[in-house]
Design a protein around this motif. Structure first.
Motif, PDB file in Angstrom:
ATOM      1  N   HIS A  26      -6.876 -32.136   2.963  1.00 60.33           N
ATOM      2  CA  HIS A  26      -6.499 -33.469   3.460  1.00 60.33           C
ATOM      3  C   HIS A  26      -7.245 -33.741   4.761  1.00 60.33           C
ATOM      4  CE1 HIS A  26      -3.805 -36.628   5.115  1.00 60.33           C
ATOM      5  NE2 HIS A  26      -3.937 -35.949   6.241  1.00 60.33           N
ATOM      6  N   PRO A  27      -7.749 -34.941   4.955  1.00 67.29           N
ATOM      7  CA  PRO A  27      -7.794 -36.096   4.052  1.00 67.29           C
ATOM      8  C   PRO A  27      -9.214 -36.272   3.499  1.00 67.29           C
ATOM      9  CG  PRO A  27      -8.016 -36.860   6.307  1.00 67.29           C
ATOM     10  CD  PRO A  27      -8.118 -35.349   6.326  1.00 67.29           C
ATOM     11  N   PHE A  28      -9.608 -35.393   2.613  1.00 64.38           N
ATOM     12  CA  PHE A  28     -10.988 -35.342   2.136  1.00 64.38           C
ATOM     13  C   PHE A  28     -11.067 -35.733   0.664  1.00 64.38           C
ATOM     14  CE2 PHE A  28     -10.549 -31.919   5.443  1.00 64.38           C
ATOM     15  CZ  PHE A  28     -11.044 -32.686   6.476  1.00 64.38           C
ATOM     16  N   ASP A  29     -12.129 -35.346   0.020  1.00 64.51           N
ATOM     17  CA  ASP A  29     -12.309 -35.586  -1.407  1.00 64.51           C
ATOM     18  C   ASP A  29     -13.223 -34.489  -1.946  1.00 64.51           C
ATOM     19  OD1 ASP A  29     -15.112 -36.414  -1.069  1.00 64.51           O
ATOM     20  OD2 ASP A  29     -14.333 -38.309  -0.306  1.00 64.51           O
ATOM     21  N   SER A  91      -7.111 -25.453   3.133  1.00 68.54           N
ATOM     22  CA  SER A  91      -6.068 -26.149   3.886  1.00 68.54           C
ATOM     23  C   SER A  91      -4.957 -26.605   2.938  1.00 68.54           C
ATOM     24  CB  SER A  91      -6.689 -27.299   4.679  1.00 68.54           C
ATOM     25  OG  SER A  91      -5.751 -27.825   5.609  1.00 68.54           O
ATOM     26  N   MET A  92      -4.665 -27.899   2.833  1.00 69.96           N
ATOM     27  CA  MET A  92      -3.678 -28.365   1.861  1.00 69.96           C
ATOM     28  C   MET A  92      -4.057 -27.909   0.456  1.00 69.96           C
ATOM     29  SD  MET A  92      -2.327 -32.233   0.971  1.00 69.96           S
ATOM     30  CE  MET A  92      -3.796 -32.753   0.047  1.00 69.96           C
ATOM     31  N   GLY A  93      -5.348 -27.882   0.162  1.00 67.54           N
ATOM     32  CA  GLY A  93      -5.795 -27.394  -1.136  1.00 67.54           C
ATOM     33  C   GLY A  93      -5.387 -25.953  -1.377  1.00 67.54           C
ATOM     34  N   GLY A  94      -5.386 -25.144  -0.325  1.00 64.46           N
ATOM     35  CA  GLY A  94      -4.925 -23.769  -0.466  1.00 64.46           C
ATOM     36  C   GLY A  94      -3.454 -23.692  -0.807  1.00 64.46           C
ATOM     37  N   GLN A  95      -2.669 -24.578  -0.210  1.00 62.87           N
ATOM     38  CA  GLN A  95      -1.237 -24.607  -0.536  1.00 62.87           C
ATOM     39  C   GLN A  95      -1.003 -25.098  -1.963  1.00 62.87           C
ATOM     40  OE1 GLN A  95      -0.110 -26.964   2.875  1.00 62.87           O
ATOM     41  NE2 GLN A  95       0.335 -25.139   4.102  1.00 62.87           N
ATOM     42  N   ILE A  96      -1.825 -26.032  -2.428  1.00 62.98           N
ATOM     43  CA  ILE A  96      -1.736 -26.476  -3.824  1.00 62.98           C
ATOM     44  C   ILE A  96      -2.103 -25.330  -4.762  1.00 62.98           C
ATOM     45  CG2 ILE A  96      -2.747 -28.051  -5.521  1.00 62.98           C
ATOM     46  CD1 ILE A  96      -3.042 -30.086  -3.189  1.00 62.98           C
ATOM     47  N   ALA A 180       0.725 -37.818   0.480  1.00 65.38           N
ATOM     48  CA  ALA A 180       0.494 -36.373   0.485  1.00 65.38           C
ATOM     49  C   ALA A 180       1.119 -35.715   1.712  1.00 65.38           C
ATOM     50  CB  ALA A 180      -0.997 -36.086   0.424  1.00 65.38           C
ATOM     51  N   LEU A 181       1.041 -36.369   2.870  1.00 63.93           N
ATOM     52  CA  LEU A 181       1.654 -35.811   4.076  1.00 63.93           C
ATOM     53  C   LEU A 181       3.161 -35.664   3.895  1.00 63.93           C
ATOM     54  CD1 LEU A 181      -0.249 -37.757   6.879  1.00 63.93           C
ATOM     55  CD2 LEU A 181      -0.192 -35.273   6.619  1.00 63.93           C
TER      56      LEU A 181
END
Length: 260
Positions: A26-29, A91-96, A180-181
């Motif tokens: 977050h907040p990427f693509d 980051s958030m992707g790791g938590q996903i 998402a936040l």
């Protein structure tokens, strides 16, 4: 039915090498993974989705929990016929990725956890994430992007990398980022999951990351039954973009072990 998420699917032919799935933060693509797509898609299948609310994927207003993101990724892999893979998230992707491991661990050959942490949100963190969600809805992304750019990447990062990161942040939908936040504020604690993880893991962190410091990565490495830790010097929160050669070398060694 077409998949819900926009995605890149590179080199989808039959290969003896395990597919690699890259989950952005977050907040990427998905463009944050360009150096890894370029490096690894020559010899293996590499899939990089835009998460719900980011990039070219549809926006769901309100609250999008990590479980919904994990369901989206599982649905995409089902659609693409990927029955086993290495899941890498930052980051958030790791938590996903951790949430995916909790839900469909039999599909996962290995985890890559980059600049992330497994603990549930603190009460202060819940308030902070919800306040930031309110702010993004009210003000948009640009002010936030300007403020955090030199924490996302180090102040000394390559100007082209800084520009790419800033573009990703400002192009993100405020509604998608806010949802998402709010969802991330509700996340569970994944530390017990990591302690029981039955597959190998690679933990990577930028030496100068202030969001998820090296100490967080060391704690994950210590908790995981089978893991390697790689600290990337000269990088902050996005070592895959700031120091792609070193990040790719560590990832390549990990993938080679799993291919073997």
């Amino acid at each position: 039915m077409p998949p819900f998420l926009a995605y890149d699917d590179k080199n989808p032919g039959i290969s003896s090498r395990v597919p690699l799935v890259l989950v952005h933060g977050h907040p990427f693509d998905r463009t944050m993974w360009h150096p890894q797509l370029a490096e690894f898609a020559a010899g293996r299948r590499v899939i990089a989705p835009d998460l719900r609310g980011y990039g070219a994927s549809p926006v769901t207003p309100g609250t999008v929990p990590l479980a919904r993101h994990a369901q989206d990724i599982t649905g995409l892999l089902d659609h693409l016929g990927v029955d086993t893979c290495v899941l890498a998230g930052l980051s958030m992707g790791g938590q996903i990725v951790m949430e995916c491991a909790a839900r469909s661990g039999d599909r996962i050959r290995g985890l890559v956890l980059a600049d992330t942490f497994p603990a549930a949100e603190t009460p202060e963190g819940v308030r902070s994430r919800n306040a930031m969600a309110d702010r993004l809805l009210a003000e948009g992304m640009r002010g936030y992007a300007d403020e955090v750019l030199e924490k996302m990447v180090a102040p000394y990062a390559d100007p082209e990398v800084k520009a790419h990161v800033h573009r990703m942040m400002t192009a993100t939908s405020p509604q998608g980022a806010a949802a998402a936040l709010r969802g991330r504020a509700e996340r569970p604690d994944y530390r017990d999951l990591l302690a029981r993880l039955p597959v190998p893991a690679l933990v990577v962190v930028g030496a100068d990351d202030t969001y998820t410091p090296v100490a967080d990565a060391e704690a994950m490495h210590a908790a995981l039954p089978d893991s390697a830790l790689h600290v990337v010097e000269g990088a902050a929160h996005l070592p895959n973009l700031e120091r792609p050669r070193e990040f790719n070398r560590a990832l390549g060694e990990f993938l080679a072990r799993l291919d073997g």
